[in-house]
Design a protein around this motif. Structure first.
Motif, PDB file in Angstrom:
ATOM      1  N   PHE A  30       0.825  -1.172  -0.099  1.00 36.88           N
ATOM      2  CA  PHE A  30      -0.031   0.118  -0.169  1.00 36.88           C
ATOM      3  C   PHE A  30       0.741   1.390   0.138  1.00 36.88           C
ATOM      4  O   PHE A  30       0.186   2.296  -0.270  1.00 36.88           O
ATOM      5  N   TYR A  31       2.250   1.264   0.120  1.00 39.77           N
ATOM      6  CA  TYR A  31       2.773   2.492   0.356  1.00 39.77           C
ATOM      7  C   TYR A  31       3.953   2.434  -0.701  1.00 39.77           C
ATOM      8  O   TYR A  31       4.977   1.642  -0.586  1.00 39.77           O
ATOM      9  N   PHE A  32       3.614   3.217  -1.892  1.00 43.26           N
ATOM     10  CA  PHE A  32       4.468   3.167  -3.064  1.00 43.26           C
ATOM     11  C   PHE A  32       4.698   4.633  -3.656  1.00 43.26           C
ATOM     12  O   PHE A  32       3.760   5.402  -3.228  1.00 43.26           O
ATOM     13  N   LYS A  33       5.499   4.411  -4.492  1.00 39.88           N
ATOM     14  CA  LYS A  33       5.936   5.799  -5.147  1.00 39.88           C
ATOM     15  C   LYS A  33       6.316   5.760  -6.578  1.00 39.88           C
ATOM     16  O   LYS A  33       6.935   4.566  -6.980  1.00 39.88           O
ATOM     17  N   VAL A  34       5.584   6.599  -7.411  1.00 38.10           N
ATOM     18  CA  VAL A  34       5.966   6.438  -9.012  1.00 38.10           C
ATOM     19  C   VAL A  34       6.396   7.626  -9.429  1.00 38.10           C
ATOM     20  O   VAL A  34       5.893   8.695  -8.974  1.00 38.10           O
ATOM     21  N   ASP A  82       3.193  15.374  -9.553  1.00 39.15           N
ATOM     22  CA  ASP A  82       1.729  14.993  -9.457  1.00 39.15           C
ATOM     23  C   ASP A  82       1.478  13.569  -9.759  1.00 39.15           C
ATOM     24  O   ASP A  82       0.738  13.088 -10.579  1.00 39.15           O
ATOM     25  N   THR A  83       2.531  12.850  -9.224  1.00 39.85           N
ATOM     26  CA  THR A  83       2.380  11.435  -9.678  1.00 39.85           C
ATOM     27  C   THR A  83       1.923  10.623  -8.269  1.00 39.85           C
ATOM     28  O   THR A  83       2.360   9.593  -8.087  1.00 39.85           O
ATOM     29  N   SER A  84       1.077  11.068  -7.574  1.00 42.90           N
ATOM     30  CA  SER A  84       0.511  10.103  -6.563  1.00 42.90           C
ATOM     31  C   SER A  84      -0.741   9.336  -6.922  1.00 42.90           C
ATOM     32  O   SER A  84      -1.628   9.765  -7.903  1.00 42.90           O
ATOM     33  N   PHE A  85      -0.570   8.193  -6.739  1.00 42.97           N
ATOM     34  CA  PHE A  85      -1.608   7.367  -7.370  1.00 42.97           C
ATOM     35  C   PHE A  85      -2.238   6.183  -6.413  1.00 42.97           C
ATOM     36  O   PHE A  85      -1.666   6.053  -5.409  1.00 42.97           O
ATOM     37  N   GLN A  86      -3.625   5.909  -6.558  1.00 43.18           N
ATOM     38  CA  GLN A  86      -4.374   4.908  -5.805  1.00 43.18           C
ATOM     39  C   GLN A  86      -3.781   3.489  -6.034  1.00 43.18           C
ATOM     40  O   GLN A  86      -4.024   2.882  -5.101  1.00 43.18           O
ATOM     41  N   GLU A  87      -3.408   3.613  -7.360  1.00 42.12           N
ATOM     42  CA  GLU A  87      -2.997   1.939  -7.519  1.00 42.12           C
ATOM     43  C   GLU A  87      -2.258   1.829  -8.647  1.00 42.12           C
ATOM     44  O   GLU A  87      -2.476   2.511  -9.641  1.00 42.12           O
ATOM     45  N   VAL A  88      -1.366   0.849  -8.736  1.00 42.97           N
ATOM     46  CA  VAL A  88      -0.319   0.594 -10.033  1.00 42.97           C
ATOM     47  C   VAL A  88      -0.423  -0.992 -10.226  1.00 42.97           C
ATOM     48  O   VAL A  88      -0.611  -1.741  -9.393  1.00 42.97           O
ATOM     49  N   HIS A 110       5.476  -8.593 -21.847  1.00 46.15           N
ATOM     50  CA  HIS A 110       4.786  -7.826 -20.694  1.00 46.15           C
ATOM     51  C   HIS A 110       3.466  -7.141 -20.943  1.00 46.15           C
ATOM     52  O   HIS A 110       3.040  -6.729 -22.021  1.00 46.15           O
ATOM     53  N   SER A 111       2.832  -6.884 -19.794  1.00 46.78           N
ATOM     54  CA  SER A 111       1.722  -6.068 -19.718  1.00 46.78           C
ATOM     55  C   SER A 111       1.926  -4.533 -19.962  1.00 46.78           C
ATOM     56  O   SER A 111       3.008  -4.151 -19.732  1.00 46.78           O
ATOM     57  N   ASN A 112       0.563  -3.903 -20.126  1.00 44.59           N
ATOM     58  CA  ASN A 112       0.794  -2.469 -20.213  1.00 44.59           C
ATOM     59  C   ASN A 112       0.822  -2.135 -18.534  1.00 44.59           C
ATOM     60  O   ASN A 112       0.149  -2.828 -17.636  1.00 44.59           O
ATOM     61  N   LEU A 113       1.385  -0.802 -18.313  1.00 46.39           N
ATOM     62  CA  LEU A 113       1.313  -0.539 -16.958  1.00 46.39           C
ATOM     63  C   LEU A 113       0.084   0.477 -16.570  1.00 46.39           C
ATOM     64  O   LEU A 113      -0.193   1.287 -17.456  1.00 46.39           O
ATOM     65  N   SER A 114      -0.670   0.357 -15.786  1.00 46.82           N
ATOM     66  CA  SER A 114      -1.844   1.008 -15.467  1.00 46.82           C
ATOM     67  C   SER A 114      -1.712   1.728 -14.095  1.00 46.82           C
ATOM     68  O   SER A 114      -1.447   1.002 -13.252  1.00 46.82           O
ATOM     69  N   LEU A 115      -1.991   3.007 -14.237  1.00 44.01           N
ATOM     70  CA  LEU A 115      -2.004   3.702 -13.115  1.00 44.01           C
ATOM     71  C   LEU A 115      -3.376   4.432 -12.690  1.00 44.01           C
ATOM     72  O   LEU A 115      -3.984   4.917 -13.541  1.00 44.01           O
TER      73      LEU A 115
END
Length: 156
Positions: A15-19, A30-36, A66-71
Motif C-alpha cells: 500500500f505504500y508506493f511511489k511513482v 503530481d504522481t500520487s496514485f491510488q493503484e499501480v 509484458h503487460s501495459n502499466l496501469s496507473l
C-alpha cells in the motif's frame, strides 16, 4: 536468521508506493496514485508438434512480453504535467512526435525508503480513461492512465 536488504524478514506491504515519471527533475510533482498494476514479465513461447512423434509437443521460447502499466488516481487538474503529457500524446492525432519518458515504481518502507523497485523504459500513454460516474456512489472520481513501454527491469 535470513534478513532481507531492508532489514525486515516479512514481505513488504503493497500500500505504500511511489511513482516517478520522467527524468528526476521532470513530472514528479503530481504522481500520487491510488493503484499501480501491470508489473509483469512472461516468456512468450511457440508450440511445435514434434514430427513423426505426435505424443510430444514442445514449447520453444520466442522472447519475453509484458503487460501495459496501469496507473489510477483521482482526476487531476488540466494543468497537471502528467495530464498535459497524456493530452498532448493522445489528442494530437500523431501530428506531434510522441515523447516517451522513463517510469520508476518503488515500494517504500515505513521510513519512506525504497525497498523494492521497477524501471520501465520509454513509456508513453496508450489510454486515458475516466471511470464511470454514479449518483449512488460516494467515491472519488478516478482517472486511469495506461502506459506502454519498451522494457522493464527490477532495480531493487
Amino acid at each position: 536468521m535470513n534478513m532481507s536488504l531492508s532489514g525486515n524478514i516479512y514481505p513488504p506491504s503493497a500500500f505504500y508506493f511511489k511513482v516517478i515519471i520522467g527524468p528526476p527533475a521532470g513530472l514528479t510533482v503530481d504522481t500520487s496514485f491510488q493503484e499501480v498494476s501491470g508489473i509483469d514479465i512472461e516468456m512468450d513461447v511457440e508450440t511445435v508438434i514434434e514430427g513423426g512423434e505426435n505424443r510430444f509437443v514442445r514449447q520453444l521460447p520466442k522472447g519475453t512480453k509484458h503487460s501495459n502499466l496501469s496507473l489510477k488516481r483521482g482526476i487531476a487538474a488540466l494543468d497537471s504535467p502528467l495530464v498535459v503529457w497524456c493530452k498532448t500524446t493522445l489528442e494530437s492525432g500523431l501530428n506531434l512526435a510522441i515523447k516517451p519518458l522513463p517510469v520508476l515504481v518503488y515500494l517504500m518502507n515505513e521510513d519512506k525508503v525504497p525497498i523494492r523497485g521497477w524501471s520501465f523504459d520509454s513509456a508513453y500513454p496508450l489510454k486515458w480513461e475516466v471511470e464511470s460516474f454514479g449518483s449512488t456512489k460516494n467515491e472519488v472520481a478516478i482517472e486511469k492512465i495506461v502506459l506502454s513501454y519498451t522494457a522493464s527491469s527490477r532495480i531493487i
